[in-house]
Design a protein around this motif. Structure first.
Motif, PDB file in Angstrom:
ATOM      1  N   GLU A  72       0.829  -1.207   0.000  1.00  0.00           N
ATOM      2  CA  GLU A  72       0.000   0.000   0.000  1.00  0.00           C
ATOM      3  C   GLU A  72       0.860   1.252   0.000  1.00  0.00           C
ATOM      4  OE1 GLU A  72      -1.815   3.161   2.674  1.00  0.00           O
ATOM      5  OE2 GLU A  72      -1.317   1.287   3.690  1.00  0.00           O
ATOM      6  N   ILE A  73       1.941   1.244   0.808  1.00  0.00           N
ATOM      7  CA  ILE A  73       2.793   2.419   0.915  1.00  0.00           C
ATOM      8  C   ILE A  73       3.568   2.655  -0.376  1.00  0.00           C
ATOM      9  CG2 ILE A  73       4.825   3.377   2.082  1.00  0.00           C
ATOM     10  CD1 ILE A  73       3.762   2.131   4.669  1.00  0.00           C
ATOM     11  N   GLN A  74       4.092   1.594  -0.998  1.00  0.00           N
ATOM     12  CA  GLN A  74       4.862   1.821  -2.219  1.00  0.00           C
ATOM     13  C   GLN A  74       3.974   2.323  -3.354  1.00  0.00           C
ATOM     14  OE1 GLN A  74       6.745  -2.029  -2.578  1.00  0.00           O
ATOM     15  NE2 GLN A  74       5.391  -2.669  -4.246  1.00  0.00           N
ATOM     16  N   ARG A  75       2.714   1.931  -3.350  1.00  0.00           N
ATOM     17  CA  ARG A  75       1.783   2.474  -4.337  1.00  0.00           C
ATOM     18  C   ARG A  75       1.525   3.956  -4.080  1.00  0.00           C
ATOM     19  NH1 ARG A  75      -2.605  -2.533  -4.589  1.00  0.00           N
ATOM     20  NH2 ARG A  75      -1.426  -3.846  -6.074  1.00  0.00           N
ATOM     21  N   LEU A  76       1.421   4.328  -2.802  1.00  0.00           N
ATOM     22  CA  LEU A  76       1.250   5.742  -2.443  1.00  0.00           C
ATOM     23  C   LEU A  76       2.451   6.561  -2.900  1.00  0.00           C
ATOM     24  CD1 LEU A  76      -0.037   8.129  -0.879  1.00  0.00           C
ATOM     25  CD2 LEU A  76       1.172   7.286   1.155  1.00  0.00           C
ATOM     26  N   ILE A  77       3.646   6.051  -2.668  1.00  0.00           N
ATOM     27  CA  ILE A  77       4.861   6.774  -3.075  1.00  0.00           C
ATOM     28  C   ILE A  77       4.874   6.956  -4.597  1.00  0.00           C
ATOM     29  CG2 ILE A  77       7.382   6.685  -3.160  1.00  0.00           C
ATOM     30  CD1 ILE A  77       7.225   5.048  -0.510  1.00  0.00           C
ATOM     31  N   GLY A  78       4.563   5.891  -5.319  1.00  0.00           N
ATOM     32  CA  GLY A  78       4.545   5.984  -6.776  1.00  0.00           C
ATOM     33  C   GLY A  78       3.518   6.980  -7.275  1.00  0.00           C
ATOM     34  N   ARG A  79       2.283   6.916  -6.746  1.00  0.00           N
ATOM     35  CA  ARG A  79       1.241   7.861  -7.162  1.00  0.00           C
ATOM     36  C   ARG A  79       1.668   9.295  -6.881  1.00  0.00           C
ATOM     37  NH1 ARG A  79      -2.178   4.128  -4.558  1.00  0.00           N
ATOM     38  NH2 ARG A  79      -2.408   5.513  -2.747  1.00  0.00           N
ATOM     39  N   SER A  80       2.268   9.503  -5.713  1.00  0.00           N
ATOM     40  CA  SER A  80       2.670  10.857  -5.320  1.00  0.00           C
ATOM     41  C   SER A  80       3.763  11.402  -6.222  1.00  0.00           C
ATOM     42  CB  SER A  80       3.149  10.845  -3.862  1.00  0.00           C
ATOM     43  OG  SER A  80       2.128  10.408  -2.991  1.00  0.00           O
ATOM     44  N   LEU A  81       4.793  10.612  -6.461  1.00  0.00           N
ATOM     45  CA  LEU A  81       5.929  11.085  -7.262  1.00  0.00           C
ATOM     46  C   LEU A  81       5.559  11.268  -8.724  1.00  0.00           C
ATOM     47  CD1 LEU A  81       8.869  11.710  -6.263  1.00  0.00           C
ATOM     48  CD2 LEU A  81       7.410  10.541  -4.630  1.00  0.00           C
ATOM     49  N   ARG A  82       4.606  10.506  -9.235  1.00  0.00           N
ATOM     50  CA  ARG A  82       4.189  10.713 -10.622  1.00  0.00           C
ATOM     51  C   ARG A  82       3.512  12.069 -10.813  1.00  0.00           C
ATOM     52  NH1 ARG A  82       3.379   4.991 -10.422  1.00  0.00           N
ATOM     53  NH2 ARG A  82       1.176   5.206  -9.794  1.00  0.00           N
ATOM     54  N   GLN A  83       3.044  12.672  -9.721  1.00  0.00           N
ATOM     55  CA  GLN A  83       2.469  14.013  -9.796  1.00  0.00           C
ATOM     56  C   GLN A  83       3.550  15.087  -9.903  1.00  0.00           C
ATOM     57  OE1 GLN A  83      -0.720  15.150  -9.793  1.00  0.00           O
ATOM     58  NE2 GLN A  83      -1.605  13.101  -9.854  1.00  0.00           N
ATOM     59  N   ALA A  84       4.802  14.710  -9.662  1.00  0.00           N
ATOM     60  CA  ALA A  84       5.893  15.684  -9.695  1.00  0.00           C
ATOM     61  C   ALA A  84       6.513  15.838 -11.075  1.00  0.00           C
ATOM     62  CB  ALA A  84       6.991  15.275  -8.704  1.00  0.00           C
ATOM     63  N   ILE A  85       6.223  14.915 -11.989  1.00  0.00           N
ATOM     64  CA  ILE A  85       7.016  14.842 -13.220  1.00  0.00           C
ATOM     65  C   ILE A  85       6.133  14.646 -14.443  1.00  0.00           C
ATOM     66  CG2 ILE A  85       7.350  12.347 -12.911  1.00  0.00           C
ATOM     67  CD1 ILE A  85      10.206  12.747 -14.041  1.00  0.00           C
ATOM     68  N   ASP A  86       6.536  15.276 -15.531  1.00  0.00           N
ATOM     69  CA  ASP A  86       5.889  15.065 -16.830  1.00  0.00           C
ATOM     70  C   ASP A  86       6.630  13.915 -17.508  1.00  0.00           C
ATOM     71  OD1 ASP A  86       4.922  15.074 -19.403  1.00  0.00           O
ATOM     72  OD2 ASP A  86       5.065  17.238 -19.680  1.00  0.00           O
ATOM     73  N   LEU A  87       6.035  12.741 -17.467  1.00  0.00           N
ATOM     74  CA  LEU A  87       6.718  11.532 -17.957  1.00  0.00           C
ATOM     75  C   LEU A  87       6.886  11.511 -19.469  1.00  0.00           C
ATOM     76  CD1 LEU A  87       5.015   8.970 -15.573  1.00  0.00           C
ATOM     77  CD2 LEU A  87       7.408   9.685 -15.517  1.00  0.00           C
ATOM     78  N   THR A  88       6.186  12.379 -20.178  1.00  0.00           N
ATOM     79  CA  THR A  88       6.360  12.442 -21.635  1.00  0.00           C
ATOM     80  C   THR A  88       7.688  13.078 -22.012  1.00  0.00           C
ATOM     81  OG1 THR A  88       5.261  14.598 -21.881  1.00  0.00           O
ATOM     82  CG2 THR A  88       3.869  12.622 -21.942  1.00  0.00           C
ATOM     83  N   LYS A  89       8.360  13.721 -21.054  1.00  0.00           N
ATOM     84  CA  LYS A  89       9.605  14.427 -21.346  1.00  0.00           C
ATOM     85  C   LYS A  89      10.856  13.614 -21.030  1.00  0.00           C
ATOM     86  CE  LYS A  89       7.646  19.068 -20.741  1.00  0.00           C
ATOM     87  NZ  LYS A  89       7.729  20.347 -19.977  1.00  0.00           N
ATOM     88  N   ILE A  90      10.692  12.370 -20.571  1.00  0.00           N
ATOM     89  CA  ILE A  90      11.885  11.587 -20.218  1.00  0.00           C
ATOM     90  C   ILE A  90      12.165  10.483 -21.227  1.00  0.00           C
ATOM     91  CG2 ILE A  90      11.485  12.070 -17.770  1.00  0.00           C
ATOM     92  CD1 ILE A  90      10.706   9.093 -17.460  1.00  0.00           C
ATOM     93  N   GLY A  91      11.367  10.412 -22.283  1.00  0.00           N
ATOM     94  CA  GLY A  91      11.552   9.339 -23.251  1.00  0.00           C
ATOM     95  C   GLY A  91      11.026   8.023 -22.703  1.00  0.00           C
ATOM     96  N   GLU A  92      11.275   6.952 -23.418  1.00  0.00           N
ATOM     97  CA  GLU A  92      10.795   5.635 -22.981  1.00  0.00           C
ATOM     98  C   GLU A  92      11.765   5.066 -21.948  1.00  0.00           C
ATOM     99  OE1 GLU A  92       9.531   2.961 -25.996  1.00  0.00           O
ATOM    100  OE2 GLU A  92       8.036   4.350 -26.801  1.00  0.00           O
ATOM    101  N   ARG A  93      11.675   5.629 -20.762  1.00  0.00           N
ATOM    102  CA  ARG A  93      12.524   5.237 -19.638  1.00  0.00           C
ATOM    103  C   ARG A  93      11.645   4.999 -18.416  1.00  0.00           C
ATOM    104  NH1 ARG A  93      15.683   9.724 -21.829  1.00  0.00           N
ATOM    105  NH2 ARG A  93      17.700   8.965 -22.616  1.00  0.00           N
ATOM    106  N   THR A  94      12.125   4.190 -17.489  1.00  0.00           N
ATOM    107  CA  THR A  94      11.441   3.972 -16.219  1.00  0.00           C
ATOM    108  C   THR A  94      12.324   4.492 -15.089  1.00  0.00           C
ATOM    109  OG1 THR A  94      10.221   2.029 -16.990  1.00  0.00           O
ATOM    110  CG2 THR A  94      10.514   2.265 -14.611  1.00  0.00           C
TER     111      THR A  94
END
Length: 439
Positions: A89-111
């Motif tokens: 549950e916590i790692q999902r919260l961290i992921g959801r939160s951090l995805r709000q910090a970044i525009d993932l379309t600007k990093i290319g096909e990277r994880t």
């Protein structure tokens, strides 16, 4: 209930150590009270199958508590053969939160992989993980941008988290494990630096709580969120800051100069006073009827004498029951004793008398004119009350009379670091610092 070690609206002492590991693209050891979390960010050149060919990236996170992080050894997930439900549950919260910090379309096909490992747990492990994870993420992005692997900064905003709750009917910020285990209301807040809600996790362990109480808890947490955002900016500053020209400060007030240098000391700038750069004294008559106006008068007068970027501040104490006095006239309140702190305080106490409403606020406005002549303004406010008599030996001006909201000490009874964390000038300077770091 009153805490023994800190105010009810005060978060635990928090520190960060960046670049703690050699291999991650970003790493930080963050400590909040007795809670310690190692946060890392690593970027790999592939995305999950559902994003292949979509020209966008992904961010995922993992969270774990090390066996010795608690008083009783915690069994590793690998040994149990599955991820603990709480950890998932916590790692999902961290992921959801951090995805709000970044525009993932600007990093290319990277994880981007965010890993948070709790070394020592004393409450707030998920919120501390998010606060450290943002720093690790920012460090990783800065590294990729510096190396030309990412062309455009994808960071949209900062993300921070904090726990709040009610224990025995008392509202508290940043609960330790002892407090959390006895909480009637337990909330985890995740905001961005525009104070927009990312996520609220909360429950009532006893009686239900009201919307008004929820709003009170959020308001109580806001100053601590400002501290976290400032801490994150400082932690990433050495990686992202650019060379800045000399900044000339339009004052020779030694107390004020020290405060400003302490608050901006981690930036790569050379702060000089007006007497450092001018051959003759420069006295500016502060004739404006607002702090903004007076601060701008001072910067414009100084800018006429130097080609360097300049800044000035003007501060006023506004007492509500006196119609905002002394306000813009704070330094000259006792007119016959210009800039006499003792006489100003004496007049203020005489004017207030035995008034029951002693609420007031300090306000600082910073005026900055850059090397290109463009003007900028930054504001900070600290609310509080006026004491019936002076207390404390530190600070200057009205500090010995002003009790910040939520505290039982005057500014003059606080240490410099304590005052700077909540003061009007500190808040204005944090905004100014964030602006300088982005230039």
């Amino acid at each position: 209930m009153m805490r023994n070690d800190r105010q009810n609206d005060e978060m635990r002492p928090t520190s960060v150590l960046v670049d703690t590991l050699e291999h991650p693209d970003g790493s930080v050891l963050i400590q909040c009270g007795k809670t310690k979390v190692l946060c890392t960010a690593m970027i790999e050149n592939k995305v999950p199958f559902f994003l292949k060919g979509k020209k966008t990236g992904w961010l995922a996170s993992e969270y774990a508590m090390l066996p010795a992080s608690t008083a009783t050894r915690k069994v590793r997930d690998a040994a149990r053969g599955k991820i603990d439900g709480r950890s998932q549950e916590i790692q999902r919260l961290i992921g959801r939160s951090l995805r709000q910090a970044i525009d993932l379309t600007k990093i290319g096909e990277r994880t981007i992989w965010i890993d948070c490992d709790v070394i020592s747990a004393d409450g707030g492990t998920r919120t501390t993980s998010i606060n450290g994870a943002y720093i690790a993420l920012k460090l990783a992005i800065d590294k990729y941008m510096k190396n030309g692997l990412i062309k455009e900064d994808p960071i949209k905003n900062q993300i921070a988290a904090l726990s709040v709750g009610m224990v025995g009917g008392t509202k508290l910020v940043d609960l330790s494990y002892r407090e959390d285990s006895r909480a009637d209301v337990d909330l985890n807040l995740v905001f961005n630096d525009r104070f927009e809600i990312i996520e609220i996790q909360g429950t009532s362990e006893g009686n239900p709580f009201t919307v008004e109480q929820l709003n009170d808890l959020i308001k109580l947490a806001k100053p601590s969120f400002e501290e976290i955002f400032a801490l994150q900016r400082r932690a990433t500053a050495k990686h992202s800051k650019k060379e800045l020209t000399t900044l000339v400060l339009s004052t020779d007030n030694s107390h004020k100069v020290k405060e400003i240098k302490d608050l901006l000391g981690d930036l790569n700038i050379d702060i000089k006073t007006k007497s450092d750069v001018l051959d003759a004294p420069l006295d500016v008559e502060e004739t404006a009827d607002t702090l903004e106006g007076n601060a701008t008068l001072k910067t414009k007068a100084l800018r006429d004498k130097t080609d360097e970027a300049v800044f000035a501040d003007d501060t006023g104490l506004f007492v509500n029951s006196l119609g905002g006095e002394p306000g813009v006239h704070s330094a000259r309140y006792a007119e016959a004793y210009d800039h006499d702190d003792a006489m100003n305080r004496k007049k203020l106490l005489e004017r207030l008398g035995d008034a029951t409403d002693r609420s007031a606020y300090f306000k600082t406005v910073i005026s900055y004119i850059d090397k290109h002549g463009k003007e900028h303004l930054f504001e900070g406010i600290c609310e509080g009350d006026i004491a019936t008599e002076a207390h404390g030996e530190h600070g200057f001006g009205y500090d010995s009379l002003f009790i910040p909201k939520g505290m039982d000490k005057t500014f003059a009874e606080l240490t410099e670091s304590e005052k700077n964390a909540i003061s009007h000038r500190g808040r204005a300077l944090e905004k100014f610092k964030a602006f300088l770091m982005e230039q």
